[in-house]
Design an enzyme around this catalytic site. Structure first.
Site, mmCIF file in Angstrom:
data_model
loop_
_atom_site.group_PDB
_atom_site.id
_atom_site.type_symbol
_atom_site.label_atom_id
_atom_site.label_comp_id
_atom_site.label_asym_id
_atom_site.label_seq_id
_atom_site.Cartn_x
_atom_site.Cartn_y
_atom_site.Cartn_z
ATOM 1 N N TYR A 1 35.136 26.001 47.231
ATOM 2 C CA TYR A 1 35.923 27.196 47.573
ATOM 3 C C TYR A 1 36.848 26.923 48.766
ATOM 4 O O TYR A 1 38.057 27.177 48.697
ATOM 5 C CB TYR A 1 34.965 28.351 47.892
ATOM 6 N N SER B 1 41.840 32.662 52.624
ATOM 7 C CA SER B 1 40.570 32.970 53.285
ATOM 8 C C SER B 1 40.437 32.171 54.581
ATOM 9 O O SER B 1 40.933 31.032 54.655
ATOM 10 C CB SER B 1 39.408 32.591 52.361
HETATM 11 N N1 LIG Z 1 35.678 39.349 49.407
HETATM 12 C C1 LIG Z 1 35.872 38.652 50.528
HETATM 13 O O1 LIG Z 1 35.142 38.800 51.522
HETATM 14 C C2 LIG Z 1 37.013 37.685 50.592
HETATM 15 C C3 LIG Z 1 37.206 36.984 51.772
HETATM 16 C C4 LIG Z 1 38.283 36.077 51.845
HETATM 17 C C5 LIG Z 1 39.112 35.917 50.767
HETATM 18 N N2 LIG Z 1 38.876 36.599 49.607
HETATM 19 C C6 LIG Z 1 39.809 36.372 48.488
HETATM 20 O O2 LIG Z 1 40.258 37.603 47.975
HETATM 21 C C7 LIG Z 1 40.658 37.435 46.605
HETATM 22 C C8 LIG Z 1 40.044 38.528 45.771
HETATM 23 O O3 LIG Z 1 38.645 38.332 45.746
HETATM 24 P P1 LIG Z 1 37.602 39.528 45.708
HETATM 25 O O4 LIG Z 1 36.788 39.427 46.922
HETATM 26 O O5 LIG Z 1 38.311 40.811 45.403
HETATM 27 O O6 LIG Z 1 36.704 39.046 44.491
HETATM 28 P P2 LIG Z 1 36.278 39.742 43.121
HETATM 29 O O7 LIG Z 1 35.891 41.146 43.317
HETATM 30 O O8 LIG Z 1 35.308 38.808 42.479
HETATM 31 O O9 LIG Z 1 37.623 39.727 42.304
HETATM 32 C C9 LIG Z 1 38.153 38.559 41.829
HETATM 33 C C10 LIG Z 1 39.204 38.900 40.800
HETATM 34 O O10 LIG Z 1 39.675 37.668 40.280
HETATM 35 C C11 LIG Z 1 39.732 37.794 38.892
HETATM 36 N N3 LIG Z 1 39.549 36.514 38.231
HETATM 37 C C12 LIG Z 1 38.514 35.645 38.350
HETATM 38 N N4 LIG Z 1 38.689 34.594 37.522
HETATM 39 C C13 LIG Z 1 39.865 34.800 36.883
HETATM 40 C C14 LIG Z 1 40.584 34.081 35.890
HETATM 41 N N5 LIG Z 1 40.118 32.952 35.362
HETATM 42 N N6 LIG Z 1 41.765 34.572 35.464
HETATM 43 C C15 LIG Z 1 42.239 35.741 35.953
HETATM 44 N N7 LIG Z 1 41.597 36.479 36.865
HETATM 45 C C16 LIG Z 1 40.415 36.015 37.327
HETATM 46 C C17 LIG Z 1 38.600 38.720 38.515
HETATM 47 O O11 LIG Z 1 38.852 39.239 37.238
HETATM 48 P P3 LIG Z 1 37.766 40.125 36.411
HETATM 49 O O12 LIG Z 1 37.994 41.510 36.916
HETATM 50 O O13 LIG Z 1 38.178 39.916 34.996
HETATM 51 O O14 LIG Z 1 36.420 39.595 36.751
HETATM 52 C C18 LIG Z 1 38.676 39.728 39.646
HETATM 53 O O15 LIG Z 1 39.600 40.749 39.335
HETATM 54 C C19 LIG Z 1 40.200 36.030 46.194
HETATM 55 O O16 LIG Z 1 41.295 35.163 46.218
HETATM 56 C C20 LIG Z 1 39.198 35.669 47.289
HETATM 57 O O17 LIG Z 1 39.084 34.285 47.477
HETATM 58 C C21 LIG Z 1 37.858 37.480 49.507
#
Ligand SMILES: NC(=O)c1ccc[n+]([C@@H]2O[C@H](COP(=O)([O-])OP(=O)(O)OC[C@H]3O[C@@H](n4cnc5c(N)ncnc54)[C@H](OP(=O)(O)O)[C@@H]3O)[C@@H](O)[C@H]2O)c1
Length: 273
Positions: free
Chosen positions: A142, A114
């Site tokens: 984070y 990120s």
């Molecule tokens: N969204 C943004 O704007 C953004 C920006 C920068 C970086 N990111 C990064 O992108 C990546 C994906 O995030 P997202 O935005 O798609 O968030 P999200 O929709 O909350 O998805 C997060 C995923 O991580 C899984 N997860 C959480 N805790 C876990 C655990 N203990 N063991 C295994 N899986 C786990 C969740 O599983 P469940 O389906 O079981 O809940 C979900 O599938 C992350 O690394 C985040 O930091 C996101």
């Protein structure tokens, strides 16, 4: 697909299958359990995967948490939750899967990172943010976990011999409408990092130039300059050493795994190859 809730994932795959309008091949997706909140779960997953003796071409560490506004929490392993789920567990996974990644070489480890790593700092002596020197805030937990991942990946990139053919990339997805944040963009930088043929070449160039940071790819699929602190090799080395200690691996784990020697991990009571 490695997930913490296999039943939910299987239902989702079935839904995707049902939604396919044209007659086509069944989706070839296997679901396996992996809960990043438990380092035992990570080690068990890697053990099961490595036992297949199959090549692994791409590991995408996508899962992450950002518990906005919530109080500081610790895992049963004793680590601050963001640090464990976003950095320590993916680091352990990548290390333990090295035998399979080497078998699949040229292969890639893609860490979904990120731009928020730029506002993080990592004190290797205070990875849990408990010393009182810095007040805990969820955004700090984070950001620090994301910076720790860039720094660990950078030392990994530096130490792994080019001949191993295992490349590591930190990809930033930009801002995407999910539980983590809001505003639409996409996962294309992750897919680009995982599949584009220019990426290994880029990693090799950085390595030959002794660049202090691993390859970082921005949301627009262009190279991204990581934060100034990410370039600090001295603190990156400290983060590398502390991370290995926290995930229960010896300091020479990388070198041993590259040589195909067994490595004892404190978690999962298993031995990597
Ligand atoms: N969204 C943004 O704007 C953004 C920006 C920068 C970086 N990111 C990064 O992108 C990546 C994906 O995030 P997202 O935005 O798609 O968030 P999200 O929709 O909350 O998805 C997060 C995923 O991580 C899984 N997860 C959480 N805790 C876990 C655990 N203990 N063991 C295994 N899986 C786990 C969740 O599983 P469940 O389906 O079981 O809940 C979900 O599938 C992350 O690394 C985040 O930091 C996101």
């Amino acid at each position: 697909m490695a997930v913490r809730r296999p039943k939910v994932a299987r239902e989702l795959i079935q839904k995707w299958q049902n939604e396919q309008t044209e007659v086509s091949m069944p989706l070839n997706i296997e679901v396996m359990e992996l809960d990043l909140i438990s380092l035992d779960s990570v080690a068990r997953f890697a053990d099961t995967w490595n036992a297949r003796m199959a090549p692994l071409h791409v590991l995408i560490n996508n899962a992450g948490i950002f518990t906005i506004g919530e109080p500081q929490r610790f895992t049963k392993d004793g680590y601050e939750e963001h640090m464990q789920v976003n950095h320590l567990a993916p680091a352990l996974l990548a290390m333990l899967l090295l035998p399979s990644l080497i078998r699949g070489s040229p292969s890639r480890i893609i860490n979904v990172n990120s731009v928020m790593h730029t506002i993080g700092f990592v004190d290797a002596e205070d990875m849990n943010l408990t010393s009182g020197k810095h007040k805990y805030r969820s955004w700090l937990g984070y950001s620090n976990s994301k910076l720790a991942q860039v720094k660990f990946s950078s030392i990994f990139h530096k130490r792994i011999p080019a001949e191993a053919g295992v490349h590591t990339v930190c990809a930033s997805p930009g801002i995407v409408h999910t539980n983590v944040k809001v505003k639409p963009r996409s996962s294309r930088s992750t897919l680009f990092a995982a599949s584009d043929p220019q990426v290994p070449e880029y990693c090799e160039t950085l390595k030959s130039e002794d660049w202090p940071v691993c390859a970082c790819i921005n949301y627009d699929c262009n190279p991204m300059n990581a934060s100034e602190e990410a370039h600090n090799l001295e603190t990156s080395q400290l983060v590398w050493e502390k991370t290995l200690e926290m995930i229960g691996l010896p300091s020479d784990a990388l070198e041993k795994l590259i040589e195909g020697e067994p490595v004892q991990c404190r978690y999962g009571q298993q031995k990597a190859e």
